[in-house]
Enzyme design. Structure first.
Site, PDB file in Angstrom:
ATOM      1  N   HIS A   1      45.557  40.826  41.837  1.00  0.00           N
ATOM      2  CA  HIS A   1      46.596  40.646  43.044  1.00  0.00           C
ATOM      3  C   HIS A   1      45.800  40.056  44.115  1.00  0.00           C
ATOM      4  O   HIS A   1      46.358  39.383  44.930  1.00  0.00           O
ATOM      5  CB  HIS A   1      47.057  41.808  43.421  1.00  0.00           C
TER       6      HIS A   1
ATOM      7  N   HIS B   1      46.686  42.923  30.320  1.00  0.00           N
ATOM      8  CA  HIS B   1      47.400  44.172  29.818  1.00  0.00           C
ATOM      9  C   HIS B   1      47.007  45.075  28.763  1.00  0.00           C
ATOM     10  O   HIS B   1      47.613  45.878  28.090  1.00  0.00           O
ATOM     11  CB  HIS B   1      48.851  43.728  29.747  1.00  0.00           C
TER      12      HIS B   1
END
Ligand code: HEM
Length: 730
Positions: free
Chosen positions: A96, A258
């Site tokens: 992020h 992920h």
């Protein structure tokens, strides 16, 4: 749709009473100069002389990495680690921090460490990353100013990957911390997660790369919460494209990321979660999203509102993510928080995934709508299947894409510091060849300058060409600039702003001079075309200043090199094309800013102050450097002389200005007495007489004692622009 945790409109924030009403409120259309007044020494506790690169070099990087690795598995009672390992959480933090980068204006990205500040610190998408950084504080405290937060966040992401068995492509330090909020256009919506940024065929409004206000990329549940993997694929392609990623890099990043960790949506947020950091009480001490339900963390954690893990062992590098994606048919379900997600059909694999905190519980793996996009979209699917079959290929693709993601906004490779920095040239770094020859001397410089001036090329053309070469620079991601002489390569040579025909003609002459010089050398001394282009500007300005009666020496630092076309990714450079350049009085309707706003934007790309912008515009007009050779703003009867005539005549009350009836966006300056047309001007020219603060600076240069200062300041600012990309000499 995705859960927002508190005060979902900014209007819900308690208004500060007694806050003064600003000029911007009264006159919202006045030109905003604040982009040029950022990151002042007033905000910086390190002072102007702090050299971060030198400090970083003193670090024992291996010791820092060892400390971070120990921290990974030292679970803290106030924020327990899932599966006993903070690695996945830290990867999300690093992702992020870097993932805000967008190619259109080069803003966002890991450099600067802006995740520490609003709005990013309090964005819905960054929920609970305040805890990730707080967990890292002991490391930051231990090493102090030797490692910036910006570097530490990326390094921690790397150590997280390595500690879970993944081999990264490397790590380069060199990201300097900001000390104040960066002024970035994150969108105009007034509500979190609102989307008023799409038009036509769901085209995102540039320069934005995220699909909704407060998100960094796309909505995990699908576009605006619509759980359609194919629609999600379209959003992903656009958002990751805006991060400079192609399909292969995009699949590698999502599938690689992920593989690790889990999503958190144990309960309904509206029942449990407090305000984000910027709206939380003083007693929260900078943290936010305080969860009053159950333990408030661990198995009760509420972050995105989605819940579950993708793989059997979420704290190890495996091929589980892609294996699971293709092993099962996925059906929609809802997380405990109410978010749409997917699990295997018919209750399959219901006990596959261990619980993050309770070893008596097991769960089904999950996928987000966006994960299913990697299987449903035909192009993504091909890549996903190839990666599933070739784990080594997948591994390398993820390693390279992760490195690119986290280093994309650092500029050229010479800026990389530390033993872990890879030395291989990567095309997205806009590589330059090494200097493999001796540099020219002061005597060579003098002789080259006189050859250039004797070549018959007009000084205005020399100035334009040097400016065109240097002014592609962007301080926001440190790309572009004169080094490499890419102005002679695609795509720059064809940019309209550069006046392609003229540039071609001028470069031919300059190249002839360069080749002749290099041929005439007995030893290993050479000059690059990039240097000769800059030297052309130097020679022209010195001559023009002399004509104005103020002889000056314009500084020149040789050592630029010439890049090849193979080192220049035309597609990646295309985003650097100026749609407007007020310094050359160039404007095209492709610009999404007004002419004067675009000037300020360009000035910010060039790291200029307000006075530097002003003196450069005045000087370039005096030199007759308009891109198209027009007379707009050339308020002088002796163009090519470095006079302060632009300012003198702009402020002269004998001229009356009117909007032109002939051409929109053009102004005419008439003799107040006779009505005779004296000058024509663009909004960029006239803003220096209209805007009160710019006019104040124009007065300094128009004053009777202002000419010498004008010449000196112009030369200093010009040299600064020519040197912007000289990281090799900084
Ligand atoms: C977790 C969305 C791409 C790494 C999550 C979560 C969401 C999400 C909603 C759960 C956050 C929480 O509730 O704790 C997305 C979407 C993506 C995307 C929509 C793109 C389509 C990536 C990429 C990476 C990444 C490119 C890294 C390369 C992670 C990791 C976690 C995570 C490691 C687990 C965090 C933890 O265990 O605390 N992602 N993500 N994601 N994401 Fe992504």
């Amino acid at each position: 749709s995705m859960v927002v945790h508190s005060g979902d409109t900014m209007a819900n924030m308690p208004a500060a009473t007694n806050s003064p009403t600003t000029n911007n409120f009264w006159w919202p259309n006045q030109l905003d100069l604040s982009p040029l007044r950022q990151h002042g020494v007033e905000s910086n506790p390190m002072g102007a002389n702090f050299n971060y690169a030198e400090e970083f070099k003193k670090l024992d990087l291996n010791a820092v990495k060892a400390d971070i690795k120990t921290l990974m598995t030292s679970s803290q009672d106030w924020w327990l680690a899932d599966y006993g390992h903070y690695g996945p959480f830290f990867i999300r933090m690093a992702w992020h921090s870097a993932g805000t980068y967008r190619i259109y204006d080069g803003r966002g990205g890991a450099a600067g460490g802006q995740q520490r500040f609003e709005p990013l610190n309090s964005w819905p998408d960054n929920v609970n990353l305040d805890k990730a950084r707080r967990l890292l504080w002991p490391i930051k405290q231990k090493y102090g100013s030797k490692i910036s937060w910006a570097d530490l966040m990326v390094l921690t992401g790397n150590v997280a990957l390595e500690s879970m068995g993944f081999k990264t492509f490397g790590f380069a330090g060199g990201r300097v911390d900001d000390w104040e909020v960066e002024n970035v256009n994150w969108g105009s919506e007034k509500k979190w997660l609102a989307d008023e940024r799409h038009s036509g065929q769901r085209e995102l409004k540039k320069p934005l790369a995220a699909v909704q206000m407060g998100l960094i990329y796309v909505n995990p549940e699908g576009p605006n919460g619509v759980p359609d993997p194919l629609l999600a694929a379209k959003d992903i392609r656009q958002a990751f494209g805006g991060m400079a990623m192609n399909d292969e890099e995009t699949v590698a990043l999502i599938a690689g990321g992920h593989t690790f960790g889990k999503a958190h949506g144990a309960r309904k947020p509206e029942d449990c979660v407090g305000k984000e950091p910027a709206a939380a009480g003083l007693e929260e001490q900078g943290l936010g999203w305080t969860n009053k339900c159950g333990k408030g963390n661990a198995g009760d954690t509420i972050s995105s509102g989605l819940e579950g893990a993708w793989s059997v062992n979420p704290i190890a590098w495996t091929t589980q993510y892609l294996d699971n994606l293709f092993a099962f048919e996925w059906v929609q379900t809802k997380s405990p928080a109410g978010a749409i997600q997917w699990i295997p059909k018919d209750g399959q694999a219901a006990n596959l995934v261990p619980d993050a905190h309770d070893n008596t519980k097991r769960h089904a793996p999950i996928m987000f709508t966006t994960d299913l996009a990697l299987k449903e979209d035909p192009e993504f699917r091909k890549i996903s299947l190839r990666f599933k079959e070739n784990s080594k290929e997948f591994e390398l693709a993820f390693a390279k894409a992760w490195f690119k993601l986290t280093h994309r906004d650092m500029g050229p490779r010479v800026r990389y510091i530390g033993a872990d920095a890879p030395t291989e040239d990567l095309i997205w770094q806009d590589p330059l060849p090494a200097v493999n020859h001796d540099l020219i001397t002061a005597a060579d410089v003098a002789s080259l300058k006189s050859k250039i001036l004797a070549s018959g090329v007009k000084t205005s053309a020399l100035v334009r060409t040097a400016w065109a070469s240097a002014a592609s620079f962007r301080s926001t991601d440190l790309r572009g600039g004169a080094n490499g002489a890419r102005i002679r390569l695609a795509p720059q040579r064809d940019w309209k702003v550069n006046n392609p025909k003229e540039v071609k003609r001028v470069l031919k002459v300059l190249e002839k001079i360069q080749v002749a010089f290099n041929k005439s050398q007995a030893g290993n001394k050479k000059v690059s075309l990039a240097d000769v282009i800059v030297l052309g500007g130097v020679a022209a300005i010195e001559q023009s200043a002399k004509q104005a009666g103020h002889a000056v020496a314009v500084p020149f630092t040789p050592g630029r090199v010439d890049a090849t076309q193979a080192q220049t990714d035309a597609q990646s450079f295309a985003v650097l094309e100026p749609k407007a350049d007020g310094f050359r009085n160039y404007y095209s309707t492709a610009s999404d800013l007004s002419p004067a706003e675009a000037l300020v934007e360009r000035a910010q790309y060039l790291s200029l102050t307000v006075p530097e912008m002003t003196v450069l515009v005045g000087g370039l007009r005096a030199l007759g450097a308009n891109s198209d050779g027009s007379n707009n703003g050339i308020f002088t009867d002796r163009p090519g002389t470095l006079s302060n005539d632009f300012f003198v005549n702009l402020l002269d009350m004998s001229t009356q200005w009117k909007k032109s009836v002939k051409k929109e966006g053009l102004y005419e300056g008439l003799d107040r007495k006779t009505g005779k047309l004296k000058w024509t001007a663009t909004p960029v020219d006239l803003v220096f007489g209209s805007h009160a603060e710019l006019r104040a600076i124009a007065e300094v240069y128009a004053a009777n004692d202002g000419h010498e200062k004008f010449v000196q300041d112009f030369v200093t600012a010009w040299h600064k622009v020519m040197q912007l990309d000289r990281f090799d000499v900084k």
